[in-house]
Design an enzyme around this catalytic site. Structure first.
Site, mmCIF file in Angstrom:
data_model
loop_
_atom_site.group_PDB
_atom_site.id
_atom_site.type_symbol
_atom_site.label_atom_id
_atom_site.label_comp_id
_atom_site.label_asym_id
_atom_site.label_seq_id
_atom_site.Cartn_x
_atom_site.Cartn_y
_atom_site.Cartn_z
ATOM 1 C CB SER A 8 36.352 -24.498 9.893
ATOM 2 O OG SER A 8 36.631 -24.836 11.227
ATOM 3 C CG HIS A 33 36.556 -20.195 11.311
ATOM 4 N ND1 HIS A 33 35.975 -19.022 11.760
ATOM 5 C CD2 HIS A 33 36.118 -21.171 12.131
ATOM 6 C CE1 HIS A 33 35.219 -19.285 12.804
ATOM 7 N NE2 HIS A 33 35.279 -20.583 13.059
ATOM 8 C CG MET A 37 36.528 -25.960 20.435
ATOM 9 S SD MET A 37 35.838 -27.488 19.783
ATOM 10 C CE MET A 37 35.278 -26.907 18.176
ATOM 11 C CG HIS A 66 34.688 -19.458 16.812
ATOM 12 N ND1 HIS A 66 33.882 -20.436 16.259
ATOM 13 C CD2 HIS A 66 34.004 -18.978 17.875
ATOM 14 C CE1 HIS A 66 32.764 -20.538 16.952
ATOM 15 N NE2 HIS A 66 32.816 -19.679 17.951
ATOM 16 C CG MET A 68 33.625 -22.072 20.488
ATOM 17 S SD MET A 68 33.538 -23.388 19.269
ATOM 18 C CE MET A 68 34.976 -22.959 18.295
ATOM 19 C CG MET A 137 28.031 -20.325 17.156
ATOM 20 S SD MET A 137 29.491 -20.648 16.144
ATOM 21 C CE MET A 137 29.384 -22.424 15.873
ATOM 22 N N GLY A 144 32.803 -30.195 14.488
ATOM 23 C CA GLY A 144 32.568 -30.031 13.058
ATOM 24 C C GLY A 144 31.613 -31.118 12.574
ATOM 25 N N GLY A 176 28.980 -23.292 10.827
ATOM 26 C CA GLY A 176 28.440 -24.604 11.178
ATOM 27 C C GLY A 176 27.510 -25.162 10.117
ATOM 28 C CB SER A 198 32.819 -31.523 7.167
ATOM 29 O OG SER A 198 31.778 -30.832 7.745
HETATM 30 C C1 DX5 Z 1 32.012 -25.604 15.456
HETATM 31 C C2 DX5 Z 1 33.081 -24.731 14.855
HETATM 32 C C3 DX5 Z 1 33.027 -24.654 13.385
HETATM 33 C C4 DX5 Z 1 33.252 -25.967 12.681
HETATM 34 C C5 DX5 Z 1 32.534 -25.921 11.368
HETATM 35 O O1 DX5 Z 1 31.990 -25.454 16.816
HETATM 36 O O2 DX5 Z 1 32.963 -23.411 15.353
HETATM 37 O O3 DX5 Z 1 33.919 -23.665 12.886
HETATM 38 O O4 DX5 Z 1 34.609 -26.258 12.466
HETATM 39 O O5 DX5 Z 1 32.625 -27.164 10.781
HETATM 40 P P1 DX5 Z 1 31.537 -27.690 9.754
HETATM 41 O O6 DX5 Z 1 31.567 -26.776 8.587
HETATM 42 O O7 DX5 Z 1 32.005 -29.079 9.445
HETATM 43 O O8 DX5 Z 1 30.188 -27.663 10.439
HETATM 44 ZN ZN ZN Z 2 34.133 -21.736 14.420
#
Ligand code: DX5
Ligand code: ZN
Length: 216
Positions: A8, A33, A37, A66, A68, A137, A144, A176, A198
């Protein structure tokens, strides 16, 4: 099918985006990914089209986008033009999900649907055959670095059964808090795609963590 690893980009260093995109290009990861947002559907704003264009310029692997955002229909053509291979919209953000999925496909992309942690998998029973990817999710979307919600393990099993019972070919993606600690149980319960932000980008050796996720 072997597991798909989708780092991500939200967790990348945006001051060194070309470097981080190239690191993914050279790694054993499969997809990028990319989290968009809008500050309305989720309480955070990530980035928009100019940054996506910069990522796309360097990326040599499929873009898994993705969204959001509320009312995602407004931007389906735009994301197709920006090179999205998979476009995922939220179940909770769509009044006419069937129509939105058809529009994504008619623009030449694979159509994904994301479910928030509180949304039951069974909501997809009448649409699962039209979906190419379901994104479960495993944190509340928006940020993140959050902790994995354990109930996701059960949801993966339920979704796998729903897909099988309805002869759907949808992939199951988990997004996530994914690490090598929960990866193996997610895969054995039926996950096809692991998204990790992360866990990959905060690591001393990100390419090694990509391999560790795959070896689960
Ligand atoms: C959260 C995102 C994820 C996020 C995942 O809203 O959709 O893609 O970047 O990050 P980690 O792996 O740090 O939870
Ligand atoms: Zn995502």
């Amino acid at each position: 099918m072997s597991i798909i690893i989708a780092p991500s980009i939200l967790a990348a260093d945006f001051a060194n985006i070309e470097r981080d995109v190239n690191m993914i290009n050279e790694s054993n990861a499969d997809w990028f990914h990319i989290d968009i947002m809008d500050g309305v559907f989720v309480p955070n704003i990530s980035f928009g089209m100019p940054v996506l264009k910069a990522i796309q310029k360097h990326a040599k692997k499929p873009l898994d986008i993705h969204l959001m955002i509320v009312d995602p229909d407004r931007y389906i053509e735009t994301f197709a033009a920006l090179g999205a291979e998979i476009l995922t919209i939220h179940f909770e953000a769509c009044n006419h999900l069937h129509r939105s999925l058809q529009k994504i496909k008619s623009c030449g992309m694979k159509a994904g649907v994301a479910l928030n942690p509180h949304t039951p998998v069974n909501n997809l029973i009448d649409i699962i055959r039209d979906i190419d990817l379901v994104c479960l999710m495993s944190v509340n979307p928006g940020f993140g670095g959050q902790s994995f919600i354990e109930n996701t393990f059960e949801k993966v099993k339920q979704l796998k059964k729903l897909i099988k019972d309805n002869q759907s070919s949808s992939l199951i993606e988990i997004d996530g808090g994914v690490t090598n600690k929960n990866g193996s149980e997610l895969i054995s319960n039926g996950a096809d795609v692991l998204v990790a932000g992360s866990y990959i980008f905060s690591a001393k050796n990100p390419k090694l963590n990509i391999d560790l996720l795959r070896e689960n």
